[in-house]
Scaffold this active site. Structure first.
Site, PDB file in Angstrom:
ATOM      1  N   GLY A 697      11.705  37.798  35.113  1.00  0.00           N
ATOM      2  CA  GLY A 697      12.390  36.525  35.249  1.00  0.00           C
ATOM      3  C   GLY A 697      13.892  36.713  35.402  1.00  0.00           C
ATOM      4  O   GLY A 697      14.445  37.760  35.049  1.00  0.00           O
ATOM      5  N   CYS A 698      14.565  35.691  35.928  1.00  0.00           N
ATOM      6  CA  CYS A 698      16.006  35.788  36.167  1.00  0.00           C
ATOM      7  C   CYS A 698      16.784  35.846  34.860  1.00  0.00           C
ATOM      8  O   CYS A 698      17.614  36.729  34.651  1.00  0.00           O
ATOM      9  CB  CYS A 698      16.461  34.613  37.019  1.00  0.00           C
ATOM     10  SG  CYS A 698      15.912  32.998  36.415  1.00  0.00           S
TER      11      CYS A 698
END
Length: 880
Positions: A697-698
């Site tokens: 995930g970012c």
């Protein structure tokens, strides 16, 4: 077949002797007692009894011939040109006995290295005890008057300690604590009393050696007006080497060499001319390893090609210097290899003839060479040689359908062997000729070198035929039949090569009976060490720095030359659009299918390589396409909980060992069967071998990059305050991506148990608290991370930890100031900075920024695709 031979050469190369026991070092007690008993104060090399005794001792780790050859080599230059040895402060503290034993051995055979020592660890301890916090700028110690006073006193004490220990062992040693290094201020405003060496006075060194004393230097320098300045010991040793031009520069290290961080294996040798650029592109070549290799390359560029650098533990110094196998990491400049396929491509035919005839004793050698060269006009061949023609090889292509080429000529000078050209030539030949045969005399003293290069052998009438690359038993049988029938002139060709062999005083192989041995250190870009049995022998190749130059698909050094067929499932979102833009610029990615239920039937924009229309692919479509081999890599850019049917369809198409899947959702980030694709923190080798990759995930990527270097120092739970632009909320309308709702606003959400909180905690192995927010900008994330520490650190300490951890990472930038979202937006990496330390010294605040659509998603996806598909990791990624 022309005899493979070389001129008599010095033992500058190394090769393992089959069956010989090679202990890592001499027994310390035996060394010490022998030296104390035998050593007399005398001029260098005058005590022949002691020299003989030490040679006998050294023969315990190699052969007497090896020792004598290396001694001959090292004695071929003036004493001060033998070696510069840099001794770190930790070596004096922890390994003084091993160090002095090794130095005593050298002096007892008449070799006098110039020793330069430091005292960094001791200085740090003294300053800490005195309440002075060490200050560093760009890795260089800021030296004020108080620090210099402590350092100077310490250096004199450490110098005396080393000198006295040597004297105890019967070694005459002379402290040289001033008068050698002249300097000016490096940058007085920045580093204060730190010097930049601009002059070397060799007189004190020569005087010590002429008096039979080992010169022991400190790394202090003086300005023209007498001001003492502090100089890093590595820098001092390098500047001294540039002045003395020694054969060897030795860095004594507790680790005993440089290591491949991917395999944890010691790197045996590095050929800089051939390997430097590739080595620098390897993900694991970072931190101190990367810096050391770059510094050594710069140093060797100022030295003759015969010079080399060794990084070695002091206990193994004699094995490194006097045996064929070595013990540490050997670094040389190497040589570039040129090729020619016709005589017209040689600038000087007479020089070519001189090379072919050199050291041949037959009276008609010149005439035979003339006929041989004339014969090459009508033959197909490929010649390999270095610029100075210290090495020359001529390979003739196969004359039948077998495709097995013949290494007809190989001649190497003493200098060619010494500077690693022989292995360079053979490596070049192997790249061009997947099948090769060559013959050697059975009693050749370098036979092990040929075994190391071959995959099989056959002996007849005092000669050994070697080969590699044969694919079947039939080919091997045919080779043996030809060799049995025709001997060296295989295929019945009693050609000029064979006549030249007969004319060259029966010198039948690459080495004559008096030629020194070939070094078995292999290239750092070759395969891992392997053992194999050839005619009852076991040969062991040396350790290497990097992977096979021709690795299978999936390795991370751009092993794939075929475009990869890509399908993107779920392309409507921001991440899908960002990935399409990257694939459009990628030279080896061929986007074939783009699936979006909402956009089905519309033309894809932003992709120029081919016309693509959005499709609405079903799971059954995916299964069929996978079964037909239409796709090499599937990218799932779908919301969480949606992609499982598509993944199962790929699995059903041809099974789990075919196409690569990269999933951008969170569906498989906690599945142990999938590889977590964060290349900066996860083994790139694992990613390169993976078929199922979960893209991080970012938020999670930036948080892990921001916390990982401090995990071993944690004193409690880190807390991450994260703020993202509204693109992170996706394209589906919601309060979190409503621009009007976000104006002059900051929206917290999922304040506990956010999936990225669990992801970061799971990957780092520690509990992390995460508090996400969304703000009014479009793309970019900012993390403010509070990290409790289990010990006291300064801001400079923390920054150094991060700089070391991410050295060489092209997509991670460590800064002193807190990074800004504005600066990271549209960029492909992560920025980490701030490093604000609480007054207690036990809590630090670290800031990290990332573009959530790029390194937080699409760019990282492309990194993983590159690695898994066999392309260079950063291919297609703009590097700022």
């Amino acid at each position: 077949m022309l005899a493979l031979r070389a001129s008599a050469r010095l033992a500058g190369r190394r090769i393992a002797i089959s069956g010989r026991r090679l202990p890592s070092s001499l027994p310390r007690a035996a060394v010490s007692s022998a030296l104390v008993a035998k050593r007399q104060y005398s001029a260098p090399g005058s005590d022949t009894t002691t020299r003989s005794t030490v040679i006998q001792l050294l023969s315990n780790i190699g052969s007497k011939r090896e020792v004598q050859q290396y001694l001959s080599h090292f004695s071929s230059v003036s004493s001060q040109q033998f070696a510069v040895i840099k001794v770190g402060g930790a070596i004096i503290t922890e390994h003084l006995e091993s160090l002095t034993s090794a130095l005593a051995l050298l002096t007892n055979v008449g070799l006098f290295p110039v020793v330069v020592h430091g005292a960094g660890p001791q200085l740090n301890k003294l300053l800490e005890d005195a309440g002075v916090e060490p200050q560093f700028e760009e890795g260089i110690r800021v030296t004020d008057g108080k620090t210099l006073a402590v350092a100077r006193k310490l250096f004199l004490e450490e110098n005396l300690k080393l000198v006295e220990k040597l004297e105890e062992m019967g070694v005459r040693a002379r402290p040289v604590t001033s008068g050698v290094f002249g300097a000016d201020y490096l940058d007085k405003e920045k580093w204060n009393l730190v010097g930049k060496i601009n002059k070397i006075n060799k007189d004190p060194i020569e005087a010590a050696i002429n008096a039979g004393c080992l010169p022991i230097l400190t790394s202090m320098a003086e300005t023209p007006d007498g001001q003492v300045l502090n100089v890093n010991a590595d820098v001092a040793a390098g500047e001294l080497a540039k002045s003395l031009q020694p054969l060897k520069i030795v860095y004594l290290s507790e680790k005993g060499g440089l290591f491949n961080a991917d395999t944890n294996e010691k790197i045996s040798a590095i050929n800089l001319d051939e390997e430097f650029e590739h080595l620098m592109s390897q993900w694991w070549c970072r931190y101190g390893t990367r810096l050391k290799i770059k510094e050594i390359k710069e140093l060797l560029e100022h030295l003759p090609r015969t010079s080399s650098v060794a990084i070695i533990h002091p206990a193994d110094l004699q094995k490194e210097l006097f045996t064929d196998t070595g013990a540490g990491t050997l670094i040389r400049r190497g040589s570039k290899i040129d090729t020619a396929t016709s005589l017209s491509q040689f600038e000087d035919i007479e020089q070519l003839k001189d090379v072919l005839v050199r050291d041949r004793e037959a009276l008609d050698a010149r005439a035979t060479v003339n006929r041989y060269v004339d014969g090459l006009k009508d033959k197909q061949f490929k010649a390999y040689f270095d610029e100075s023609m210290d090495a020359l090889a001529i390979v003739q292509p196969s004359t039948d359908s077998s495709g097995i080429a013949n290494l007809a000529t190989l001649t190497i000078t003493k200098s060619g062997w010494l500077t690693n050209v022989a292995d360079n030539v053979f490596a070049a030949i192997r790249k061009d000729h997947p099948k090769l045969v060559f013959t050697v005399k059975e009693d050749d003293e370098n036979l092990t070198w040929f075994f190391d290069k071959a995959e099989g052998s056959f002996t007849k009438d005092g000669h050994v035929m070697f080969w590699y690359g044969t694919e079947s038993a039939e080919e091997v049988t045919q080779l043996m039949t030809e060799f049995t029938k025709h001997g060296r002139s295989m295929h019945g060709e009693a050609n000029l090569d064979e006549r030249l062999y007969r004319a060259a005083n029966a010198a039948s192989a690459i080495s004559g009976p008096n030629a020194p041995r070939q070094q078995a250190r292999a290239f750092s870009t070759s395969a891992r060490p392997t053992s194999r049995i050839i005619r009852g022998r076991t040969t062991q190749t040396r350790g290497y720095a990097t992977t096979n130059p021709n690795p299978p698909l999936g390795k991370h050094n751009s092993s794939n030359s075929q475009p990869a067929k890509v399908a993107l499932i779920g392309a409507r979102g921001y991440t899908g659009q960002a990935l399409i833009a990257l694939l459009n610029a990628h030279p080896n990615m061929d986007l074939r299918h783009v699936s979006s239920r909402e956009l089905a039937g519309q033309k894809l924009k932003g992709y120029e390589k081919r016309d693509i229309t959005y499709e609405n692919l079903s799971a059954e479509d995916v299964r069929r396409m996978e079964e037909n081999g239409e796709v090499d890599c599937w990218v799932m850019a779908l919301p969480n909980g949606v992609c499982k049917p598509f993944v199962e369809a790929v699995e059903e198409g041809r099974g789990p060992q075919n196409s690569v899947i990269v999933d951008l959702s969170a569906d498989y980030r906690f599945d142990s069967k999938w590889t977590y694709g964060l290349p900066e923190l996860v083994s790139r080798s694992d990613i390169a071998r993976a078929k199922r990759i979960a893209n991080p995930g970012c938020y999670a990527t930036a948080a892990q990059i921001g916390i990982a270097p401090l995990v071993e120092f944690l004193g409690g739970q880190p807390t991450v305050f994260g703020v993202s632009g509204y693109s992170g909320a996706g394209t589906k309308p919601s309060p979190k991506n409503d621009v009007e709702n976000l104006r002059d606003n900051l929206i917290p959400y999922s304040l506990t148990d956010h999936i990225h909180e669990r992801e970061v905690s799971n990957q780092l192995g520690v509990e992390v608290a995460f508090i996400p927010h969304v703000a009014s900008w479009f793309q970019g994330i900012h993390h403010t991370i509070s990290v409790p520490l289990d010990r006291t650190f300064s801001s400079r300490d923390i920054r150094q930890i991060y700089q070391d951890r991410y050295a060489g990472e092209k997509l991670v930038r460590v800064t002193g100031e807190p990074p800004s979202v504005k600066a990271i937006s549209g960029k492909h990496g992560v920025e980490v900075g701030g490093f604000g330390v609480h007054s207690s010294g036990k809590r630090v605040v670290v800031c990290a920024t990332i573009d959530n659509l790029l390194k937080g998603a699409a760019t990282q996806c492309l990194q993983n695709m590159n690695l898994a598909l066999g392309f260079a990791e950063y291919e297609g990624i703009p590097l700022d």
